[in-house]
Design an enzyme around this catalytic site. Structure first.
Site, PDB file in Angstrom:
ATOM      1  N   LYS A 109       0.841  -1.195   0.000  1.00  0.00           N
ATOM      2  CA  LYS A 109       0.000   0.000   0.000  1.00  0.00           C
ATOM      3  C   LYS A 109       0.881   1.251   0.000  1.00  0.00           C
ATOM      4  O   LYS A 109       1.659   1.484   0.912  1.00  0.00           O
ATOM      5  CB  LYS A 109      -0.911   0.000   1.231  1.00  0.00           C
ATOM      6  N   ASP A 153      -2.300  10.541   3.865  1.00  0.00           N
ATOM      7  CA  ASP A 153      -3.722  10.242   4.005  1.00  0.00           C
ATOM      8  C   ASP A 153      -4.399  11.305   4.854  1.00  0.00           C
ATOM      9  O   ASP A 153      -4.304  11.296   6.071  1.00  0.00           O
ATOM     10  CB  ASP A 153      -3.906   8.864   4.637  1.00  0.00           C
ATOM     11  N   LYS A 207      -9.627  13.243   8.517  1.00  0.00           N
ATOM     12  CA  LYS A 207      -9.126  12.885   9.832  1.00  0.00           C
ATOM     13  C   LYS A 207      -8.995  14.130  10.709  1.00  0.00           C
ATOM     14  O   LYS A 207      -8.760  15.233  10.200  1.00  0.00           O
ATOM     15  CB  LYS A 207      -7.728  12.261   9.711  1.00  0.00           C
ATOM     16  N   ASP A 252       1.776   6.394   5.831  1.00  0.00           N
ATOM     17  CA  ASP A 252       0.749   5.535   5.260  1.00  0.00           C
ATOM     18  C   ASP A 252       1.212   4.833   3.994  1.00  0.00           C
ATOM     19  O   ASP A 252       0.471   4.034   3.419  1.00  0.00           O
ATOM     20  CB  ASP A 252      -0.537   6.328   4.995  1.00  0.00           C
ATOM     21  N   ASP A 264     -11.961   7.418   4.177  1.00  0.00           N
ATOM     22  CA  ASP A 264     -10.731   7.157   4.924  1.00  0.00           C
ATOM     23  C   ASP A 264     -10.383   5.671   4.937  1.00  0.00           C
ATOM     24  O   ASP A 264      -9.394   5.276   5.528  1.00  0.00           O
ATOM     25  CB  ASP A 264     -10.861   7.687   6.355  1.00  0.00           C
ATOM     26  N   GLU A 290      -9.373   4.048   2.319  1.00  0.00           N
ATOM     27  CA  GLU A 290      -8.917   4.112   0.930  1.00  0.00           C
ATOM     28  C   GLU A 290      -7.830   3.099   0.599  1.00  0.00           C
ATOM     29  O   GLU A 290      -7.666   2.710  -0.548  1.00  0.00           O
ATOM     30  CB  GLU A 290      -8.422   5.529   0.609  1.00  0.00           C
ATOM     31  N   ARG A 318      -7.540  -0.057   1.227  1.00  0.00           N
ATOM     32  CA  ARG A 318      -8.059  -1.324   0.700  1.00  0.00           C
ATOM     33  C   ARG A 318      -8.530  -1.176  -0.741  1.00  0.00           C
ATOM     34  O   ARG A 318      -8.558  -2.154  -1.496  1.00  0.00           O
ATOM     35  CB  ARG A 318      -9.176  -1.833   1.610  1.00  0.00           C
TER      36      ARG A 318
END
Length: 465
Positions: free
Chosen positions: A230, A235, A242, A253, A312, A314, A316
């Site tokens: 990933k 993010d 967030k 991230d 949030d 995202e 996956r």
């Protein structure tokens, strides 16, 4: 970057200071055998033989001194038992008075890691440990330390300097070192073939356009393994933004991508007899007028439709398209790394990557590998009974579970929908960050689960010499 190859050398009887190792059961006898002045000096340094403690012992001549250090068990040295020494001893060469550093050499090296890209600190020569016995272990240990450093450097770099193009450049650099081929699909070219990667990253500045980076290496006739990471370079949470505290370390991230690239570097460096396929979906989850929205329905490379329950969630999404692409090559094994859920941190804390596997033998092997190299993981269930939490009234699946329960499990179940039936698969929901320092492991970006997976691959596929 620290030159680890200069900090771990074969012991050819060159000048070096001695390190005497003591554990709790041997401390009293050792101390009683010392002359009175040494006992007084040890007491003045408050050394009691406990792990990570040490004291300086005088020699017979000027500038002649040695070290006594406490370890948990001097008969079985762990990876981190000499790390505090390496952090505190002055530069120079050292050797163990009895035995060899063995596994502890890795901690000796990683303890001297420094993230100095933005600092003007003077370069330090570092403390060198001399290794006796299996000198072939030197190169292997240095490669592991370099891989750990790669993860740390990539994760520690701020998002402004580690966006999708920088991640692409990092893959190209590693690939070039081993003659691998690297290809990238960027920006709007993703919309047809990789629509979820495009949707997540399209709101970012054009210079940070989303992309799928692929690396291929090895003989096509060999067993194929796919490594997916990933690569969300920052993010914000998207429109489900967030809070500021949750955004503070979101430069990390892309930690899954950092792990995947470091693992690829280890595989190629060891010349494992495999056909390697590395896939890194890289994007910034930004906010703009064209950002994807809660309630949107996205197409996927696999053909499933995904309702967006939360922008949030995202990671996956980008992994779903990349896993589909990995499966198209019919690999023998798929491994993905992702800083995927806060739920995993709540469940197992920052030190243990939450592990999911669709194959029992694979799950057993990775647990054993992690124990052997002191890089543990903790298995959570791929509990199909929770699949209903991802149901959507208007699409094939929702990207966010209902009610907040079992967040790490439902995320893994989402990914499972994009893994080909019958293909062995490991998913590591890793934190990629150390919130507090430990010997050999400074606060900041960290490789968690990397060495366990590499050891698993070495055991399964052997090494080519």
């Amino acid at each position: 970057m620290t030159d680890f190859s200069d900090l771990l050398k074969a012991d050819n009887q060159q000048p070096a200071r001695s390190i005497h190792l003591i554990d709790a059961k041997s401390f009293d006898n050792w101390l009683a055998s010392r002359p009175a002045p040494v006992r007084a000096l040890v007491a003045a340094q408050k050394f009691k033989g406990l792990p990570h403690e040490h004291a300086i012992l005088p020699g017979e001549h000027d500038n002649d001194w040695s070290v006594v250090a406490g370890v948990a068990n001097r008969e079985a040295l762990g990876s981190w038992c000499l790390a505090r020494l390496a952090e505190t001893l002055p530069e120079g060469s050292y050797r163990l008075a009895e035995g060899s550093a063995g596994a502890a050499a890795l901690g000796w090296l990683t303890a001297q890691y420094r993230f100095d890209r933005y600092r003007k600190d003077e370069a330090q020569a570092g403390a060198r440990i001399l290794l006796t016995g299996d000198v072939a272990r030197i190169g292997q240990t240095v490669q592991l330390a370099q891989a750990v450093t790669l993860v740390r450097d990539l994760v520690n770099t701020p998002a402004a300097d580690m966006g999708p193009p920088d991640l692409e450049a990092a893959v190209e650099k590693v690939g070039a070192a081993f003659g691998a081929s690297v290809s990238t699909i960027r920006g709007d070219a993703l919309e047809q073939g990789f629509p979820m990667i495009h949707a997540v990253g399209k709101a970012a500045d054009k210079s940070f356009a989303p992309r799928l980076i692929e690396l291929h290496w090895g003989d096509a006739a060999l067993p194929r393994i796919a490594i997916v990471g990933k690569g969300i370079c920052f993010d914000s949470g998207g429109l489900d933004i967030k809070p500021s505290a949750g955004m503070r370390i979101m430069k990390k991230d892309m930690g899954g991508a950092a792990h995947a690239l470091a693992l690829a570097q280890l595989i190629m460096g060891a010349r494992l007899p495999v056909r390697l396929h590395l896939l890194i979906p890289a994007a910034e989850n930004a906010i703009a007028g064209n950002a994807f929205r809660p309630g949107d329905i996205l197409r996927t490379r696999k053909g499933l439709s995904v309702e967006i329950g939360n922008t949030d969630a995202e990671g996956r999404l980008v992994l779903g398209d990349a896993l589909t692409r990995a499966g198209e090559e019919k690999p023998d094994l798929i491994v993905d790394f992702a800083t995927l859920t806060g739920a995993a941190r709540v469940a197992v804390g920052p030190d243990l990557p939450a592990l999911f596997a669709n194959d029992e033998a694979l799950a057993t092997d990775i647990a054993a590998a992690g124990t052997q190299v002191e890089d543990p993981t903790w298995r959570l269930p791929l509990w199909d009974g929770y699949a209903d939490m991802l149901k959507s009234d208007v699409a094939d699946i929702n990207n966010a579970g209902d009610g907040g329960f079992a967040g790490a499990i439902t995320a893994a179940l989402f990914l499972k929908r994009f893994v080909p039936e019958g293909t062995p698969w490991l998913h590591l929901d890793t934190f990629a960050w150390r919130p507090a320092s430990k010997p050999g492991r400074p606060k900041g970006g960290e490789a968690l689960g990397l060495r366990a997976v590499f050891h698993l691959l070495q055991s399964r596929y052997g090494r080519s010499h």
